[in-house]
Design a protein around this motif. Structure first.
Motif, PDB file in Angstrom:
ATOM      1  N   GLN A   6       0.456  65.792  33.456  1.00 52.19           N
ATOM      2  CA  GLN A   6       1.855  66.098  33.198  1.00 52.19           C
ATOM      3  C   GLN A   6       2.572  65.897  34.537  1.00 52.19           C
ATOM      4  OE1 GLN A   6       0.741  70.070  30.891  1.00 52.19           O
ATOM      5  NE2 GLN A   6       2.881  69.538  30.500  1.00 52.19           N
ATOM      6  N   LEU A   7       3.280  64.795  34.654  1.00 53.09           N
ATOM      7  CA  LEU A   7       3.907  64.462  35.934  1.00 53.09           C
ATOM      8  C   LEU A   7       5.086  65.378  36.211  1.00 53.09           C
ATOM      9  CD1 LEU A   7       3.815  60.571  36.002  1.00 53.09           C
ATOM     10  CD2 LEU A   7       2.472  62.177  37.367  1.00 53.09           C
ATOM     11  N   GLY A   8       5.119  65.889  37.427  1.00 52.97           N
ATOM     12  CA  GLY A   8       6.169  66.829  37.783  1.00 52.97           C
ATOM     13  C   GLY A   8       5.807  68.213  37.307  1.00 52.97           C
ATOM     14  N   SER A   9       6.560  69.194  37.772  1.00 55.95           N
ATOM     15  CA  SER A   9       6.278  70.571  37.372  1.00 55.95           C
ATOM     16  C   SER A   9       7.481  71.245  36.741  1.00 55.95           C
ATOM     17  CB  SER A   9       5.847  71.390  38.594  1.00 55.95           C
ATOM     18  OG  SER A   9       6.878  71.393  39.567  1.00 55.95           O
ATOM     19  N   HIS A  10       8.631  70.584  36.836  1.00 53.52           N
ATOM     20  CA  HIS A  10       9.846  71.228  36.369  1.00 53.52           C
ATOM     21  C   HIS A  10      10.816  70.177  35.834  1.00 53.52           C
ATOM     22  CE1 HIS A  10      13.836  73.274  36.885  1.00 53.52           C
ATOM     23  NE2 HIS A  10      13.139  74.252  36.335  1.00 53.52           N
ATOM     24  N   VAL A  11      11.448  70.476  34.725  1.00 51.80           N
ATOM     25  CA  VAL A  11      12.494  69.617  34.178  1.00 51.80           C
ATOM     26  C   VAL A  11      13.660  70.493  33.733  1.00 51.80           C
ATOM     27  CG1 VAL A  11      11.517  69.624  31.854  1.00 51.80           C
ATOM     28  CG2 VAL A  11      13.000  67.761  32.562  1.00 51.80           C
ATOM     29  N   SER A  12      14.846  69.984  33.952  1.00 52.83           N
ATOM     30  CA  SER A  12      16.057  70.731  33.625  1.00 52.83           C
ATOM     31  C   SER A  12      16.936  69.892  32.710  1.00 52.83           C
ATOM     32  CB  SER A  12      16.799  71.086  34.912  1.00 52.83           C
ATOM     33  OG  SER A  12      17.944  71.851  34.636  1.00 52.83           O
ATOM     34  N   VAL A  13      17.398  70.479  31.612  1.00 58.60           N
ATOM     35  CA  VAL A  13      18.286  69.766  30.684  1.00 58.60           C
ATOM     36  C   VAL A  13      19.460  70.674  30.348  1.00 58.60           C
ATOM     37  CG1 VAL A  13      16.368  68.450  29.711  1.00 58.60           C
ATOM     38  CG2 VAL A  13      17.130  70.566  28.586  1.00 58.60           C
ATOM     39  N   SER A  14      20.505  70.067  29.829  1.00 58.98           N
ATOM     40  CA  SER A  14      21.642  70.835  29.352  1.00 58.98           C
ATOM     41  C   SER A  14      21.426  71.227  27.898  1.00 58.98           C
ATOM     42  CB  SER A  14      22.928  70.017  29.464  1.00 58.98           C
ATOM     43  OG  SER A  14      23.196  69.707  30.807  1.00 58.98           O
ATOM     44  N   GLU A  15      21.995  72.319  27.499  1.00 60.55           N
ATOM     45  CA  GLU A  15      21.915  72.735  26.105  1.00 60.55           C
ATOM     46  C   GLU A  15      22.483  71.638  25.226  1.00 60.55           C
ATOM     47  OE1 GLU A  15      24.030  76.353  25.240  1.00 60.55           O
ATOM     48  OE2 GLU A  15      22.675  76.856  23.588  1.00 60.55           O
ATOM     49  N   GLY A  16      21.739  71.274  24.165  1.00 61.55           N
ATOM     50  CA  GLY A  16      22.161  70.206  23.271  1.00 61.55           C
ATOM     51  C   GLY A  16      21.632  68.835  23.646  1.00 61.55           C
ATOM     52  N   ALA A  17      21.068  68.703  24.823  1.00 59.30           N
ATOM     53  CA  ALA A  17      20.516  67.418  25.268  1.00 59.30           C
ATOM     54  C   ALA A  17      19.097  67.225  24.759  1.00 59.30           C
ATOM     55  CB  ALA A  17      20.537  67.345  26.792  1.00 59.30           C
ATOM     56  N   LEU A  18      18.649  65.969  24.832  1.00 54.70           N
ATOM     57  CA  LEU A  18      17.280  65.638  24.436  1.00 54.70           C
ATOM     58  C   LEU A  18      16.286  66.263  25.402  1.00 54.70           C
ATOM     59  CD1 LEU A  18      15.229  63.800  22.815  1.00 54.70           C
ATOM     60  CD2 LEU A  18      15.613  62.125  24.652  1.00 54.70           C
ATOM     61  N   VAL A  19      15.218  66.798  24.847  1.00 54.65           N
ATOM     62  CA  VAL A  19      14.100  67.274  25.646  1.00 54.65           C
ATOM     63  C   VAL A  19      12.965  66.250  25.530  1.00 54.65           C
ATOM     64  CG1 VAL A  19      12.352  69.060  25.947  1.00 54.65           C
ATOM     65  CG2 VAL A  19      14.674  69.697  25.270  1.00 54.65           C
ATOM     66  N   LEU A  20      12.457  65.797  26.673  1.00 55.79           N
ATOM     67  CA  LEU A  20      11.319  64.886  26.701  1.00 55.79           C
ATOM     68  C   LEU A  20      10.345  65.371  27.757  1.00 55.79           C
ATOM     69  CD1 LEU A  20       9.699  62.307  26.126  1.00 55.79           C
ATOM     70  CD2 LEU A  20      11.215  61.093  27.726  1.00 55.79           C
ATOM     71  N   LEU A  21       9.174  65.788  27.329  1.00 59.36           N
ATOM     72  CA  LEU A  21       8.130  66.228  28.251  1.00 59.36           C
ATOM     73  C   LEU A  21       6.947  65.272  28.086  1.00 59.36           C
ATOM     74  CD1 LEU A  21       8.252  70.093  27.652  1.00 59.36           C
ATOM     75  CD2 LEU A  21       9.523  68.729  29.300  1.00 59.36           C
ATOM     76  N   ARG A  22       6.566  64.686  29.199  1.00 64.44           N
ATOM     77  CA  ARG A  22       5.552  63.631  29.141  1.00 64.44           C
ATOM     78  C   ARG A  22       4.137  64.169  29.324  1.00 64.44           C
ATOM     79  NH1 ARG A  22       8.150  58.672  29.547  1.00 64.44           N
ATOM     80  NH2 ARG A  22      10.327  58.829  30.247  1.00 64.44           N
ATOM     81  N   CYS A  23       3.218  63.547  28.607  1.00 69.94           N
ATOM     82  CA  CYS A  23       1.804  63.899  28.714  1.00 69.94           C
ATOM     83  C   CYS A  23       0.988  62.631  28.556  1.00 69.94           C
ATOM     84  CB  CYS A  23       1.417  64.911  27.645  1.00 69.94           C
ATOM     85  SG  CYS A  23      -0.362  65.258  27.564  1.00 69.94           S
ATOM     86  N   ASN A  24       0.146  62.357  29.520  1.00 65.19           N
ATOM     87  CA  ASN A  24      -0.817  61.264  29.414  1.00 65.19           C
ATOM     88  C   ASN A  24      -2.222  61.848  29.520  1.00 65.19           C
ATOM     89  OD1 ASN A  24       1.754  59.790  30.660  1.00 65.19           O
ATOM     90  ND2 ASN A  24       0.509  58.327  29.515  1.00 65.19           N
ATOM     91  N   TYR A  25      -3.126  61.272  28.796  1.00 63.55           N
ATOM     92  CA  TYR A  25      -4.468  61.830  28.764  1.00 63.55           C
ATOM     93  C   TYR A  25      -5.492  60.748  29.058  1.00 63.55           C
ATOM     94  CZ  TYR A  25      -5.019  59.427  24.366  1.00 63.55           C
ATOM     95  OH  TYR A  25      -5.091  58.442  23.417  1.00 63.55           O
ATOM     96  N   SER A  26      -6.662  61.196  29.399  1.00 57.03           N
ATOM     97  CA  SER A  26      -7.812  60.313  29.564  1.00 57.03           C
ATOM     98  C   SER A  26      -8.932  60.913  28.734  1.00 57.03           C
ATOM     99  CB  SER A  26      -8.218  60.240  31.040  1.00 57.03           C
ATOM    100  OG  SER A  26      -9.459  59.595  31.172  1.00 57.03           O
ATOM    101  N   SER A  27      -9.494  60.104  27.848  1.00 57.61           N
ATOM    102  CA  SER A  27     -10.552  60.605  26.989  1.00 57.61           C
ATOM    103  C   SER A  27     -11.503  59.483  26.609  1.00 57.61           C
ATOM    104  CB  SER A  27      -9.957  61.236  25.726  1.00 57.61           C
ATOM    105  OG  SER A  27     -10.982  61.688  24.859  1.00 57.61           O
TER     106      SER A  27
END
Lengths: 114, 114
Positions: A6-27
């Protein structure tokens, strides 16, 4: 070995804006993937999970995630952020090979600004 | 209501003392887990147990001990050998032998050692 980024540790958005939290995995095996949410000083609550079947997974509180094997990703989205979405979000992948263990990412703290 | 209970919510100890954290579940799950959470480090697995009277070390077992005498209970002892015991501790459980791998979490215990 399985891992989650999960790149980064913190994300900030405005109310009503799109939320996008990224996750890449290795398996090395077909993955089971999870998103959990944690509110301050509480345990983790499952938002959604992908095991098999449909690659677009819908969860609680309006969140959804799409499993993309070619990109080894499982990004979490929500079209419109609400103040109550402020929390920490963890992506996890099953260890596989018959193990019940999960491997967690380091988490992403989401702040929602009014 | 089925769930996982952890007690106490907050725990304070002096350095050099052993302390035991309680975890009880009434979900009839076979597997139980202990995680340690530190800011920015995600969840790290301390110990896990897939069946009564059996448990395995996780990634950071040094300075910790567990027992699994009953299916419902999985207490964690933080010993004086643990160099930096102040942290948030989470207990979880899961069903075994299915494709789910979903873990259910307790509310956590925040341990402060001074």
């Amino acid at each position: 070995a399985q891992s989650v980024t999960q790149l980064g540790s913190h994300v900030s958005v405005s109310e009503g804006a799109l939320v996008l939290l990224r996750c890449n995995y290795s398996s090395s095996v077909p993955p089971y993937l999870f998103w959990y949410v944690q509110y301050p000083n509480q345990g983790l609550q499952l938002l959604l999970k992908y095991t098999t079947g449909a690659t677009l997974v819908k969860g609680i509180n309006g969140f959804e995630a799409e499993f993309k094997k070619s990109e080894t990703s499982f990004h979490l989205t929500k079209p419109s952020a609400h103040m109550s979405d402020a929390a920490e979000y963890f992506c996890a992948v099953s260890e596989g090979g018959g193990s019940e263990k999960l491997v967690f990412g380091k988490g992403m703290k989401l702040t929602v600004n009014p | 209501d089925g769930g996982i209970t952890q007690s106490p919510k907050y725990l304070f100890r002096k350095e050099g003392q052993n302390v035991t954290l309680s975890c009880e579940q009434n979900l009839n799950h076979d597997a139980m887990y202990w995680y340690r959470q530190d800011p920015g480090q995600g969840l790290r697995l301390i110990y896990y147990s897939q069946i009564v009277n059996d448990f395995q070390k996780g990634d950071i077992a040094e300075g910790y001990s567990v027992s699994r005498e009953k299916k419902e209970s999985f207490p964690l002892t933080v010993t004086s050998a643990q160099k930096n015991p102040t942290a948030f501790y989470l207990c979880a459980s899961s069903i075994t032998g299915t494709s789910s791998h979903e873990q259910y979490f307790g509310p956590g215990t925040r341990l402060t050692v001074t």
